[in-house]
Motif scaffolding. Structure first.
Motif, mmCIF file in Angstrom:
data_model
loop_
_atom_site.group_PDB
_atom_site.id
_atom_site.type_symbol
_atom_site.label_atom_id
_atom_site.label_comp_id
_atom_site.label_asym_id
_atom_site.label_seq_id
_atom_site.Cartn_x
_atom_site.Cartn_y
_atom_site.Cartn_z
ATOM 1 N N VAL A 24 0.831 -1.204 0.000
ATOM 2 C CA VAL A 24 0.000 0.000 0.000
ATOM 3 C C VAL A 24 0.865 1.254 0.000
ATOM 4 C CG1 VAL A 24 -1.624 1.359 1.367
ATOM 5 C CG2 VAL A 24 -1.985 -1.091 1.069
ATOM 6 N N LEU A 25 1.932 1.234 0.822
ATOM 7 C CA LEU A 25 2.816 2.407 0.853
ATOM 8 C C LEU A 25 3.471 2.624 -0.498
ATOM 9 C CD1 LEU A 25 4.559 2.317 4.348
ATOM 10 C CD2 LEU A 25 2.809 3.876 3.480
ATOM 11 N N GLU A 26 3.874 1.524 -1.127
ATOM 12 C CA GLU A 26 4.478 1.651 -2.451
ATOM 13 C C GLU A 26 3.464 2.253 -3.431
ATOM 14 O OE1 GLU A 26 5.686 -2.042 -4.234
ATOM 15 O OE2 GLU A 26 6.257 -1.005 -6.082
ATOM 16 N N GLY A 27 2.236 1.713 -3.362
ATOM 17 C CA GLY A 27 1.188 2.221 -4.253
ATOM 18 C C GLY A 27 0.908 3.687 -4.007
ATOM 19 N N LEU A 28 0.824 4.044 -2.715
ATOM 20 C CA LEU A 28 0.522 5.442 -2.371
ATOM 21 C C LEU A 28 1.625 6.361 -2.872
ATOM 22 C CD1 LEU A 28 -1.430 7.280 -0.819
ATOM 23 C CD2 LEU A 28 -0.001 6.979 1.175
ATOM 24 N N SER A 29 2.872 5.948 -2.663
ATOM 25 C CA SER A 29 3.967 6.833 -3.083
ATOM 26 C C SER A 29 3.992 6.953 -4.603
ATOM 27 C CB SER A 29 5.304 6.344 -2.550
ATOM 28 O OG SER A 29 5.707 5.190 -3.245
ATOM 29 N N ASN A 30 3.689 5.836 -5.313
ATOM 30 C CA ASN A 30 3.646 5.929 -6.775
ATOM 31 C C ASN A 30 2.534 6.853 -7.240
ATOM 32 O OD1 ASN A 30 5.827 4.421 -7.434
ATOM 33 N ND2 ASN A 30 4.700 2.496 -7.697
ATOM 34 N N THR A 31 1.361 6.688 -6.618
ATOM 35 C CA THR A 31 0.232 7.543 -6.985
ATOM 36 C C THR A 31 0.601 9.012 -6.824
ATOM 37 O OG1 THR A 31 -1.420 5.900 -6.430
ATOM 38 C CG2 THR A 31 -2.127 8.180 -6.362
ATOM 39 N N LEU A 32 1.162 9.338 -5.632
ATOM 40 C CA LEU A 32 1.516 10.726 -5.379
ATOM 41 C C LEU A 32 2.618 11.202 -6.315
ATOM 42 C CD1 LEU A 32 1.318 10.932 -1.498
ATOM 43 C CD2 LEU A 32 -0.099 12.106 -3.181
ATOM 44 N N PRO A 80 -8.503 9.656 -24.641
ATOM 45 C CA PRO A 80 -8.497 9.325 -23.216
ATOM 46 C C PRO A 80 -7.070 9.055 -22.751
ATOM 47 C CG PRO A 80 -10.001 7.910 -24.424
ATOM 48 C CD PRO A 80 -9.220 8.663 -25.430
ATOM 49 N N VAL A 81 -6.821 9.334 -21.487
ATOM 50 C CA VAL A 81 -5.461 9.195 -20.980
ATOM 51 C C VAL A 81 -5.029 7.725 -20.994
ATOM 52 C CG1 VAL A 81 -6.060 9.031 -18.549
ATOM 53 C CG2 VAL A 81 -3.913 10.080 -19.211
ATOM 54 N N VAL A 82 -6.003 6.804 -20.853
ATOM 55 C CA VAL A 82 -5.653 5.374 -20.903
ATOM 56 C C VAL A 82 -5.078 5.034 -22.273
ATOM 57 C CG1 VAL A 82 -6.502 3.042 -20.592
ATOM 58 C CG2 VAL A 82 -7.569 4.923 -19.382
ATOM 59 N N VAL A 83 -5.735 5.555 -23.301
ATOM 60 C CA VAL A 83 -5.274 5.276 -24.661
ATOM 61 C C VAL A 83 -3.864 5.819 -24.850
ATOM 62 C CG1 VAL A 83 -5.714 5.750 -27.092
ATOM 63 C CG2 VAL A 83 -7.611 5.277 -25.551
ATOM 64 N N GLN A 84 -3.627 7.047 -24.332
ATOM 65 C CA GLN A 84 -2.285 7.628 -24.456
ATOM 66 C C GLN A 84 -1.246 6.766 -23.742
ATOM 67 O OE1 GLN A 84 -2.832 11.540 -22.838
ATOM 68 N NE2 GLN A 84 -4.431 12.005 -24.330
ATOM 69 N N LEU A 85 -1.617 6.299 -22.539
ATOM 70 C CA LEU A 85 -0.693 5.435 -21.777
ATOM 71 C C LEU A 85 -0.364 4.176 -22.569
ATOM 72 C CD1 LEU A 85 -1.789 5.198 -18.037
ATOM 73 C CD2 LEU A 85 0.456 5.746 -18.935
ATOM 74 N N LEU A 86 -1.404 3.492 -23.053
ATOM 75 C CA LEU A 86 -1.205 2.233 -23.779
ATOM 76 C C LEU A 86 -0.367 2.459 -25.022
ATOM 77 C CD1 LEU A 86 -4.749 0.651 -23.433
ATOM 78 C CD2 LEU A 86 -2.663 0.063 -22.204
ATOM 79 N N VAL A 177 -5.492 4.510 -13.321
ATOM 80 C CA VAL A 177 -5.469 3.669 -14.519
ATOM 81 C C VAL A 177 -4.062 3.179 -14.853
ATOM 82 C CG1 VAL A 177 -7.487 4.784 -15.511
ATOM 83 C CG2 VAL A 177 -5.215 5.589 -16.126
ATOM 84 N N VAL A 178 -3.064 3.573 -14.044
ATOM 85 C CA VAL A 178 -1.693 3.231 -14.449
ATOM 86 C C VAL A 178 -1.407 1.731 -14.348
ATOM 87 C CG1 VAL A 178 -0.740 5.477 -13.921
ATOM 88 C CG2 VAL A 178 -0.712 3.694 -12.183
ATOM 89 N N SER A 179 -2.313 0.979 -13.695
ATOM 90 C CA SER A 179 -2.092 -0.475 -13.645
ATOM 91 C C SER A 179 -2.120 -1.080 -15.051
ATOM 92 C CB SER A 179 -3.152 -1.126 -12.778
ATOM 93 O OG SER A 179 -4.425 -0.818 -13.291
ATOM 94 N N PHE A 180 -2.706 -0.357 -16.005
ATOM 95 C CA PHE A 180 -2.721 -0.829 -17.399
ATOM 96 C C PHE A 180 -1.308 -1.047 -17.938
ATOM 97 C CE2 PHE A 180 -7.027 0.314 -17.230
ATOM 98 C CZ PHE A 180 -7.674 -0.182 -18.335
ATOM 99 N N VAL A 181 -0.357 -0.265 -17.430
ATOM 100 C CA VAL A 181 1.009 -0.422 -17.924
ATOM 101 C C VAL A 181 1.905 -1.036 -16.842
ATOM 102 C CG1 VAL A 181 0.896 1.385 -19.665
ATOM 103 C CG2 VAL A 181 1.556 1.956 -17.324
ATOM 104 N N GLY A 182 1.285 -1.699 -15.888
ATOM 105 C CA GLY A 182 2.057 -2.486 -14.935
ATOM 106 C C GLY A 182 2.699 -1.705 -13.808
ATOM 107 N N ALA A 183 2.223 -0.478 -13.553
ATOM 108 C CA ALA A 183 2.762 0.260 -12.421
ATOM 109 C C ALA A 183 1.916 -0.024 -11.186
ATOM 110 C CB ALA A 183 2.748 1.750 -12.726
ATOM 111 N N THR A 184 2.569 -0.074 -10.028
ATOM 112 C CA THR A 184 1.848 -0.338 -8.785
ATOM 113 C C THR A 184 1.338 0.972 -8.218
ATOM 114 O OG1 THR A 184 3.328 -2.160 -8.339
ATOM 115 C CG2 THR A 184 2.012 -1.347 -6.507
ATOM 116 N N ASP A 185 0.030 1.146 -8.214
ATOM 117 C CA ASP A 185 -0.523 2.318 -7.545
ATOM 118 C C ASP A 185 -1.463 1.831 -6.450
ATOM 119 O OD1 ASP A 185 -2.633 1.427 -9.057
ATOM 120 O OD2 ASP A 185 -3.440 3.445 -9.346
ATOM 121 N N LEU A 186 -2.238 2.739 -5.879
ATOM 122 C CA LEU A 186 -3.110 2.357 -4.765
ATOM 123 C C LEU A 186 -4.049 1.223 -5.166
ATOM 124 C CD1 LEU A 186 -4.313 5.568 -2.927
ATOM 125 C CD2 LEU A 186 -2.971 3.675 -2.030
ATOM 126 N N TYR A 187 -4.603 1.331 -6.366
ATOM 127 C CA TYR A 187 -5.559 0.319 -6.805
ATOM 128 C C TYR A 187 -4.908 -1.057 -6.848
ATOM 129 C CZ TYR A 187 -7.877 -2.697 -10.115
ATOM 130 O OH TYR A 187 -8.435 -3.787 -10.717
#
Lengths: 236, 274
Positions: A24-32, A80-86, A177-187
């Motif tokens: 969770v801390l890792e996710g929170l720090s990534n989100t922020l 959409p930002v998801v499309v840009q990320l992908l 939505v960053v989990s789409f590209v394999g980043a660990t966020d809060l979700y």
């Protein structure tokens, strides 16, 4: 309600005994990290674009730059930002042969994306200042840039700040939505806890609460800043 | 002092100013009147290139300021302007409004002198005959305190010295316009342009602004005034100009202008407004 307390117990067990909090801390720090760096990049890009947009366009160079900037804004606001990320992560980066982690890609894309929005916010803020203010500055012999920096922009900041705060709040929530590209966020963190304990209700509620608390803190910060800038409006 | 030669301005294919010729001498008080949409405001705004003229010349102190190559900012410092909607800087206090331009100009001159001196110093290392440096003059603090002192004197003159440190949003319309006039005076201009200075004021505040302008007139300030105040024009001006459809149709001393108008369009206009 014994079911709920059992669920809470299970969540606490997962969270503390099985080191869920590390995730969770890792996710929170990534989100922020993504949101804050994204906003900072966005402000820099937005300032550049807004400058190009408000500068008088008698000459060729500003006109060409202006066209490029409106293309950029249309591109990033139109998808959409998801499309840009992908696209960035799975298409452009491999094609360009670059290597970036999911978090880095997310920072870049959120920066570019919020830059497009921030530029419009700033342009609107500057243009909402009465044109007479710039004229009065020019009339006493100040240059365009001096009148802008000393007179127009300080007044525009008051209009820009609340909207920019809104943009930051939207940005923080969009990072989910960053989990789409394999980043660990809060979700991702809370999903990890949920799927390991076969129990999703409590983790998701806690996740929602964390988002709410973050947004409330930002709202408070914006309010404090606005009050500092409202000096010249107050009658004293 | 200002020599306007064949001034033209068009927006798109609409001719707003259509060949204006007029000469303003030092100490002149010229009042420009005309129906709305006649181009009188545009004429005034062209005089300090707020609107870029599309043709003709404006010779101000011997320089054609309509030429785009001229650094217009230098010349605007000698040409005050007062607006219909005051346009005081909302983010500055009253005294800061007055000080801003004088301090900025003095500081930028100081900075330029310093830069030049630096390069002269560098070049002097290699020179046999050392070149003299520019005098730097006052420090920034001195510049500011002097400007403040001068600003306070100007505020005392209009009786608003107790408002020095408040923001313009707290002033009445008449007070704002008087501060705006004083802000123009702070640059010691050669001429002040007034763009309908009383049109946005409550009727009871018109008097205080006109009184200040009359004082300036008595002191010999050169003024060009676009206004609808016919009484003021008759009393203060030494030259009244009637503009319609972008041309000067009549130009005469006020007595002759109001009592013995020649152009039929002016006769019609005066019969409506007087």
């Amino acid at each position: 309600m014994s079911g709920l307390s059992a669920k809470i117990d299970k969540f606490i067990e997962m969270f503390i005994d099985y080191k869920g909090y590390v995730k969770v801390l890792e996710g929170l720090s990534n989100t922020l990290l993504i949101a804050v760096l994204g906003l900072l990049i966005g402000i820099v890009i937005g300032t550049l674009i807004a400058t190009v947009r408000v500068v008088p366009k008698y000459k060729r160079l500003p006109r060409v730059l202006n066209r490029f900037c409106s293309f950029y804004v249309a591109l990033f606001r139109g998808t959409p930002v998801v499309v840009q990320l992908l696209l960035a992560y799975y298409v452009i980066l491999p094609l360009a042969g670059g290597h970036m982690t999911g978090v880095e890609t997310a920072i870049m894309i959120f920066g570019l994306n919020s830059g497009a929005y921030a530029s419009e916010i700033m342009r609107g803020g500057i243009q909402s200042v009465d044109a007479g203010q710039l004229e009065a500055g020019r009339a006493v012999g100040l240059s365009f840039s001096t009148s802008m920096f000393k007179i127009v922009i300080p007044q525009a900041v008051k209009n820009i700040l609340p909207t920019l705060g809104n943009e930051f709040i939207a940005l923080i929530k969009d990072t989910s939505v960053v989990s789409f590209v394999g980043a660990t966020d809060l979700y991702v963190a809370f999903n990890y806890i949920g799927s390991n304990s076969y129990e999703f209700m409590v983790p998701y509620i806690v996740m929602a609460l964390i988002y709410v608390v973050m947004v409330l803190l930002i709202t408070l910060m914006i309010k404090l800043m606005e009050r500092r800038f409202a000096k010249s409006d107050r009658r004293n | 002092m200002i020599d306007v030669i064949n001034l033209e301005k068009h927006f798109g294919d609409k001719n707003v100013l259509d060949g204006i010729n007029v000469k303003i001498e030092k100490g002149d008080i010229m009042v420009v009147i005309g129906p709305s949409g006649s181009g009188k405001s545009t004429f005034l705004r062209c005089l300090n290139c707020m609107e870029d003229p599309t043709g003709g010349q404006i010779i101000f102190n011997g320089v054609d300021i309509a030429d785009p190559k001229v650094d217009i900012n230098l010349h605007r410092r000698h040409m005050g302007m007062v607006f219909q909607h005051f346009n005081l800087f909302n983010n500055k206090t009253v005294i800061e409004n007055i000080m801003l331009a004088p301090v900025y100009v003095a500081r930028s001159e100081r900075r330029k002198a310093k830069h030049k001196n630096f390069w002269i110093g560098v070049a002097n290392v290699f020179r046999k005959e050392k070149k003299e440096k520019y005098p730097i003059g006052q420090s920034v603090a001195e510049i500011k305190s002097e400007a403040r002192e001068k600003g306070m004197k100007l505020l005392e003159r209009i009786g608003l010295e107790d408002k020095a440190d408040v923001y313009p949003s707290t002033l009445s319309g008449g007070q704002k316009q008087r501060v705006a006039i004083v802000r123009a005076l702070a640059m010691d201009p050669d001429v002040i342009l007034f763009d309908e200075p009383t049109s946005a004021l409550d009727p009871e505040m018109v008097g205080e602004v006109l009184d200040l302008m009359k004082q300036l007139a008595k002191e010999g300030m050169t003024m060009i005034i676009v206004t609808h105040e016919m009484g003021f024009a008759r009393e203060v001006a030494n030259k009244v100009v009637f503009v319609d459809e972008g041309q000067i149709l009549e130009s005469a001393p006020p007595k002759e202008f109001f009592e013995n108008p020649k152009h039929p369009r002016l006769k019609e206009f005066l019969s409506k407004v007087l």
